[in-house]
Write an enzyme that holds these catalytic residues in place. Structure first.
Site, PDB file in Angstrom:
ATOM      1  N   GLU A  52       0.769  -1.134   0.026  1.00  0.00           N
ATOM      2  CA  GLU A  52      -0.123  -0.015   0.007  1.00  0.00           C
ATOM      3  C   GLU A  52       0.899   1.330  -0.103  1.00  0.00           C
ATOM      4  OE1 GLU A  52      -1.991  -2.676   3.111  1.00  0.00           O
ATOM      5  OE2 GLU A  52       0.050  -2.547   1.948  1.00  0.00           O
ATOM      6  N   CYS A  80      -2.178  -4.177   7.300  1.00  0.00           N
ATOM      7  CA  CYS A  80      -1.584  -4.370   8.700  1.00  0.00           C
ATOM      8  C   CYS A  80      -2.075  -3.271   9.497  1.00  0.00           C
ATOM      9  CB  CYS A  80      -0.179  -4.731   8.743  1.00  0.00           C
ATOM     10  SG  CYS A  80       0.816  -3.097   8.388  1.00  0.00           S
ATOM     11  N   CYS A  89       0.095  -0.083   8.160  1.00  0.00           N
ATOM     12  CA  CYS A  89      -0.398   0.443   7.100  1.00  0.00           C
ATOM     13  C   CYS A  89      -1.689   1.183   7.039  1.00  0.00           C
ATOM     14  CB  CYS A  89      -0.645  -0.630   5.865  1.00  0.00           C
ATOM     15  SG  CYS A  89       0.938  -1.020   5.421  1.00  0.00           S
ATOM     16  N   TRP A 175      19.361 -36.762 -17.472  1.00  0.00           N
ATOM     17  CA  TRP A 175      17.989 -35.944 -17.694  1.00  0.00           C
ATOM     18  C   TRP A 175      16.937 -37.023 -18.083  1.00  0.00           C
ATOM     19  CZ3 TRP A 175      18.698 -31.848 -15.093  1.00  0.00           C
ATOM     20  CH2 TRP A 175      19.731 -30.953 -15.087  1.00  0.00           C
ATOM     21  N   ASP A 205      24.327 -37.389  -6.604  1.00  0.00           N
ATOM     22  CA  ASP A 205      24.081 -36.582  -7.842  1.00  0.00           C
ATOM     23  C   ASP A 205      24.844 -35.072  -7.820  1.00  0.00           C
ATOM     24  OD1 ASP A 205      22.068 -38.327  -8.933  1.00  0.00           O
ATOM     25  OD2 ASP A 205      20.510 -37.242  -8.234  1.00  0.00           O
ATOM     26  N   LEU A 209      21.106 -27.088  -7.017  1.00  0.00           N
ATOM     27  CA  LEU A 209      19.866 -26.608  -6.727  1.00  0.00           C
ATOM     28  C   LEU A 209      19.856 -25.380  -6.558  1.00  0.00           C
ATOM     29  CD1 LEU A 209      19.468 -29.373  -3.622  1.00  0.00           C
ATOM     30  CD2 LEU A 209      18.400 -29.343  -5.783  1.00  0.00           C
ATOM     31  N   ARG A 212      19.460 -20.403 -11.679  1.00  0.00           N
ATOM     32  CA  ARG A 212      20.518 -20.184 -12.587  1.00  0.00           C
ATOM     33  C   ARG A 212      20.322 -19.027 -13.659  1.00  0.00           C
ATOM     34  NH1 ARG A 212      20.924 -25.487 -11.367  1.00  0.00           N
ATOM     35  NH2 ARG A 212      19.831 -26.373 -13.154  1.00  0.00           N
ATOM     36  N   GLU A 276      13.174 -31.597  -3.653  1.00  0.00           N
ATOM     37  CA  GLU A 276      13.907 -32.137  -4.727  1.00  0.00           C
ATOM     38  C   GLU A 276      14.819 -33.424  -4.311  1.00  0.00           C
ATOM     39  OE1 GLU A 276      15.272 -29.784  -8.072  1.00  0.00           O
ATOM     40  OE2 GLU A 276      14.514 -27.763  -7.030  1.00  0.00           O
ATOM     41  N   LEU A 281      13.024 -40.200   0.820  1.00  0.00           N
ATOM     42  CA  LEU A 281      12.608 -39.036   1.569  1.00  0.00           C
ATOM     43  C   LEU A 281      11.381 -38.467   1.052  1.00  0.00           C
ATOM     44  CD1 LEU A 281      13.226 -36.606   3.449  1.00  0.00           C
ATOM     45  CD2 LEU A 281      14.485 -35.335   1.701  1.00  0.00           C
TER      46      LEU A 281
END
Length: 342
Positions: A52, A80, A89, A175, A205, A209, A212, A276, A281
């Site tokens: 705002e 808020c 605000c 991939w 691997d 992460l 990029r 990822e 997991l």
């Protein structure tokens, strides 16, 4: 234009802040007077002005002091009503002399929910709540979940073959998905506060992460990279997570899954986490009910036995369905995205 039309513009502003504002929510705002657009703004980072305030400052910069008197402010979240790192605000709206406020979602914090209405109405400002409430609520899901439960919003991201495998046969390369899907993953990472992986994945691997794409990283830090492992001494010291220029954004955590997530929300201001990781997991996160959303890239390939499954281990006691499902094609791949039915 209708209230809904103006709120749609405020939503477009809010989306600019997704993944950048934790522990605060992504919020957008637009200022309108006599049916004319005066200015817009979005919350850029915790500690910086709220949406705002940004929108009103933009309006005054373009149209001069006094332009806010009698104006309408559209904001995706209830303003808020208490001061934190920035002033409340509601006070700013009153001092600016606006005549009307429309907002999308009520503050999910029960201590503040609906408080702005009374403050503003007492000052003579007309208030309309619930404009595009569903659409505003969608981008506020992570913030709302943290407020409600102390846990961040968790997305399971996976690229898999049509037979549910996440690796190709030995010697075929890493991939599964194509370049278009991998570019979409970059955009998805840019919406996240943290990425969760396993020690097994790091050992196997050595993933980076990271975001990029420079324009996606502009104005924000890399997401926290969280390695969950009971054997931290076995992690490869030469992995990018521990050697690249963002190594200070890598965290190693041991212990329970829920404990780890609560710590990220409470100690690091994390609103959203993307998994990822390998099948063990991932399955454990599902089995404990901690996953809120799935994003799956199906590659048109069959990998067969001897490759790793997307979900492994003990699995689920019952099947899980997705709701609010969307389907989108990226090159030859098909992305399925939906909420986990609970």
């Amino acid at each position: 234009m209708t209230d809904e039309d103006w709120m749609a513009l405020a939503l477009a502003e809010a989306r600019k802040g997704v993944g950048r504002t934790g522990p605060n929510p992504p919020v957008g705002a637009v200022v309108v007077k006599d049916g004319k657009f005066l200015g817009a703004g979005w919350h850029r980072r915790a500690g910086l002005p709220h949406a705002e305030v940004e929108a009103m400052a933009a309006a005054e910069l373009a149209h001069g002091k006094g332009c806010l008197a009698g104006a309408t402010v559209y904001v995706t979240l209830e303003p808020c009503s208490t001061a934190g790192k920035t002033p409340a605000c509601t006070g700013g709206l009153v001092r600016a002399g606006v005549s009307r406020l429309a907002y999308g979602c009520t503050d999910p914090n029960p201590a503040h929910a609906g408080a702005a209405d009374g403050i503003l109405e007492k000052a003579g400002i007309e208030v309309r709540a619930g404009v595009l409430e569903k659409e505003c609520g969608e981008i506020l899901r992570p913030f709302a979940k943290v407020q409600r439960t102390g846990l961040p919003w968790v997305i399971w991201k996976c690229a898999m073959s049509l037979d549910g495998r996440i690796t190709r046969p030995e010697g075929e390369g890493q991939w599964l998905s194509g370049e278009e899907s991998r570019a979409d993953v970059q955009r998805l990472r840019a919406e996240m506060d943290a990425i969760l992986t396993s020690g097994e994945t790091v050992r196997r691997d050595k993933p980076a992460l990271t975001i990029r794409v420079p324009e996606l990283l502009e104005g924000r830090e890399q997401p926290w990279r969280v390695v969950l492992t009971d054997r931290p001494d076995s992690l490869p010291g030469d992995a990018p997570l521990f050697t690249d220029e963002w190594k200070d954004r890598t965290l190693i955590r041991s212990g329970g899954l829920e404990e780890t997530l609560r710590g990220l929300a409470g100690e690091r201001g994390v609103l959203s986490v993307m998994i990822e990781a390998g099948g063990k997991l991932s399955a454990a996160m599902f089995a404990t009910g901690l996953v809120d959303e799935a994003v799956i890239y199906h590659a048109p390939i069959l990998c067969g036995g001897g490759t790793l499954p997307a979900l492994a281990g003990e699995g689920f006691s019952q099947s899980m369905e997705l709701r609010e499902v969307t389907w989108e094609r990226f090159g030859a791949d098909l992305r399925v995205r939906g909420l986990i039915a609970k």
